[in-house]
Design an enzyme around this catalytic site. Structure first.
Site, PDB file in Angstrom:
ATOM      1  N   TYR A 167      -1.942  -1.083  10.483  1.00  0.00           N
ATOM      2  CA  TYR A 167      -1.919  -1.241   9.022  1.00  0.00           C
ATOM      3  C   TYR A 167      -0.627  -0.664   8.442  1.00  0.00           C
ATOM      4  CZ  TYR A 167      -3.909  -1.094   4.250  1.00  0.00           C
ATOM      5  OH  TYR A 167      -4.148  -1.269   2.901  1.00  0.00           O
ATOM      6  N   SER A 172       0.877  -1.186   0.000  1.00  0.00           N
ATOM      7  CA  SER A 172       0.000   0.000   0.000  1.00  0.00           C
ATOM      8  C   SER A 172       0.906   1.226   0.000  1.00  0.00           C
ATOM      9  CB  SER A 172      -0.848   0.005   1.282  1.00  0.00           C
ATOM     10  OG  SER A 172      -1.488   1.260   1.463  1.00  0.00           O
TER      11      SER A 172
HETATM   12  P1  NAD Z   1     -11.377  -6.454   0.396  1.00  0.00           P
HETATM   13  O1  NAD Z   1     -11.941  -6.299   1.756  1.00  0.00           O
HETATM   14  O2  NAD Z   1     -12.233  -6.190  -0.802  1.00  0.00           O
HETATM   15  O3  NAD Z   1     -10.759  -7.920   0.217  1.00  0.00           O
HETATM   16  C1  NAD Z   1     -10.025  -8.547   1.223  1.00  0.00           C
HETATM   17  C2  NAD Z   1      -9.934 -10.022   0.917  1.00  0.00           C
HETATM   18  O4  NAD Z   1      -9.208 -10.659   1.978  1.00  0.00           O
HETATM   19  C3  NAD Z   1     -11.299 -10.729   0.839  1.00  0.00           C
HETATM   20  O5  NAD Z   1     -11.252 -11.746  -0.147  1.00  0.00           O
HETATM   21  C4  NAD Z   1     -11.434 -11.350   2.228  1.00  0.00           C
HETATM   22  O6  NAD Z   1     -12.301 -12.471   2.270  1.00  0.00           O
HETATM   23  C5  NAD Z   1      -9.984 -11.762   2.489  1.00  0.00           C
HETATM   24  N1  NAD Z   1      -9.699 -11.950   3.906  1.00  0.00           N
HETATM   25  C6  NAD Z   1      -9.997 -11.136   4.942  1.00  0.00           C
HETATM   26  N2  NAD Z   1      -9.591 -11.684   6.106  1.00  0.00           N
HETATM   27  C7  NAD Z   1      -9.008 -12.873   5.784  1.00  0.00           C
HETATM   28  C8  NAD Z   1      -8.395 -13.895   6.548  1.00  0.00           C
HETATM   29  N3  NAD Z   1      -8.283 -13.813   7.890  1.00  0.00           N
HETATM   30  N4  NAD Z   1      -7.937 -14.986   5.900  1.00  0.00           N
HETATM   31  C9  NAD Z   1      -8.054 -15.093   4.558  1.00  0.00           C
HETATM   32  N5  NAD Z   1      -8.597 -14.140   3.784  1.00  0.00           N
HETATM   33  C10 NAD Z   1      -9.089 -13.045   4.391  1.00  0.00           C
HETATM   34  O7  NAD Z   1     -10.066  -5.522   0.407  1.00  0.00           O
HETATM   35  P2  NAD Z   1      -9.190  -4.879  -0.768  1.00  0.00           P
HETATM   36  O8  NAD Z   1      -9.359  -3.403  -0.696  1.00  0.00           O
HETATM   37  O9  NAD Z   1      -9.385  -5.572  -2.057  1.00  0.00           O
HETATM   38  O10 NAD Z   1      -7.731  -5.163  -0.186  1.00  0.00           O
HETATM   39  C11 NAD Z   1      -6.865  -6.141  -0.701  1.00  0.00           C
HETATM   40  C12 NAD Z   1      -5.436  -5.777  -0.331  1.00  0.00           C
HETATM   41  O11 NAD Z   1      -5.089  -4.537  -0.935  1.00  0.00           O
HETATM   42  C13 NAD Z   1      -5.217  -5.620   1.181  1.00  0.00           C
HETATM   43  O12 NAD Z   1      -3.956  -6.171   1.544  1.00  0.00           O
HETATM   44  C14 NAD Z   1      -5.198  -4.117   1.352  1.00  0.00           C
HETATM   45  O13 NAD Z   1      -4.438  -3.724   2.469  1.00  0.00           O
HETATM   46  C15 NAD Z   1      -4.542  -3.685   0.055  1.00  0.00           C
HETATM   47  N6  NAD Z   1      -4.802  -2.303  -0.318  1.00  0.00           N
HETATM   48  C16 NAD Z   1      -6.078  -1.848  -0.513  1.00  0.00           C
HETATM   49  C17 NAD Z   1      -6.272  -0.516  -0.873  1.00  0.00           C
HETATM   50  C18 NAD Z   1      -7.626   0.043  -1.129  1.00  0.00           C
HETATM   51  O14 NAD Z   1      -7.734   1.265  -1.290  1.00  0.00           O
HETATM   52  N7  NAD Z   1      -8.678  -0.750  -1.218  1.00  0.00           N
HETATM   53  C19 NAD Z   1      -5.172   0.334  -1.025  1.00  0.00           C
HETATM   54  C20 NAD Z   1      -3.899  -0.161  -0.804  1.00  0.00           C
HETATM   55  C21 NAD Z   1      -3.718  -1.486  -0.454  1.00  0.00           C
END
Ligand code: NAD
Length: 256
Positions: free
Chosen positions: A152, A139
């Site tokens: 985080y 991130s």
């Molecule tokens: P999201 O909530 O849409 O998806 C998260 C996924 O992780 C889901 O499939 C969920 O079921 C799974 N998950 C959650 N807890 C779990 C566990 N204990 N064991 C196994 N799987 C688990 O989130 P997202 O926004 O798509 O985020 C995905 C990644 O991208 C994360 O690492 C997040 O930190 C990173 N990220 C997101 C953003 C953003 O703006 N959305 C920005 C930077 C980084």
């Protein structure tokens, strides 16, 4: 991009960024193992529409024993693993003095320790096969801080450190390890933060615009599709000398 014959594991791929990356990999011909909670069947059906093999293997990746069991299942049911995308992650927002220790532990376990465990379990097979790609979805919060996000930000900085070490330890091999550092992507993880602002009196649209205006100069969200295309680039021959990088994709967030 032709990934036929390759198999990818994308953690947290029932939703958001992971699901977008799974689509990109399957579109390029890779067989894909999905993990994550929620509507796994819908995710499998959607990704399988690209015509490759798709599995969903359930595991709570905050538990190292379940990660070991997941990799045993991959070995038994799938037989190979060429591409690992460490994507599963969660968020919790509170000032550090009111940050629940259980929330800290949950975030470190999933957002950081699971990346270590999946990497250590995937690497031997990749080295033996003579090719591999590890992409960690970190991130912008792996490179800068924001208030309220102690666990985080600490976990994502850790992921970038781990990416550098694995990038170095594999530098003389056909395996690469890199991190992508997205800014705001409109997924359920961010929607929660928008909803929290909306609960304070803004409309959802106003809350979205305020969120972007604070950090992301483009005023537009990064999309899972943008990130999927970058994962494909890192899997390509042109990406083979990108090693240990932390590549921000953030609408200008870090240029400020
Ligand atoms: P999201 O909530 O849409 O998806 C998260 C996924 O992780 C889901 O499939 C969920 O079921 C799974 N998950 C959650 N807890 C779990 C566990 N204990 N064991 C196994 N799987 C688990 O989130 P997202 O926004 O798509 O985020 C995905 C990644 O991208 C994360 O690492 C997040 O930190 C990173 N990220 C997101 C953003 C953003 O703006 N959305 C920005 C930077 C980084």
């Amino acid at each position: 991009m032709d990934l036929r014959g390759k198999t990818a594991l994308v953690t947290g791929s029932t939703s958001g960024i992971g699901l977008g990356i799974a689509h990109a990999l399957a579109r390029a011909g890779a067989d894909v193992v999905l993990t994550g909670f929620g509507d796994a069947l819908a995710a499998v059906e959607a990704v399988a529409a690209h015509g490759t093999q798709v599995w969903h293997l359930p595991a709570d990746l905050s538990d190292p024993a379940q990660i070991e069991a997941l990799f045993e299942q991959v070995q038994q049911q799938v037989g190979r693993l060429d591409i690992l995308v460490n994507n599963a992650g969660i968020q919790h927002v509170a000032p550090v003095e009111r940050f629940a220790p259980e929330a800290w532990d949950r975030i470190i376990a999933l957002n950081l320790s699971a990346v270590f465990h999946c990497t250590r379990l995937a690497l031997p097979g990749m080295r033996a096969a003579g090719w591999g790609r590890i992409v960690n979805i970190a991130s912008v919060h792996g490179l800068v801080g924001s208030v309220g996000k102690a666990a985080y930000v600490a976990a994502k900085h850790g992921v970038i450190g781990l990416t550098k070490v694995v990038g170095l330890e594999t530098a003389d091999s056909p395996v690469t390890c890199n991190a992508l550092c997205p800014g705001w992507v409109l997924t359920p993880l961010v929607q929660q933060q928008i909803d929290a602002r909306a609960a304070d009196g803004q409309t959802v649209t106003e809350a979205q615009q305020a969120l972007l205006a604070e950090k992301q100069p483009s005023g537009a969200f990064v999309t899972p599709e943008h990130l999927g295309e970058l994962v494909l680039f890192l899997c390509s021959e042109a990406g083979s000398q990108v090693r240990g990088a932390a590549w921000n994709v953030d609408g200008g967030w870090l240029a400020q």
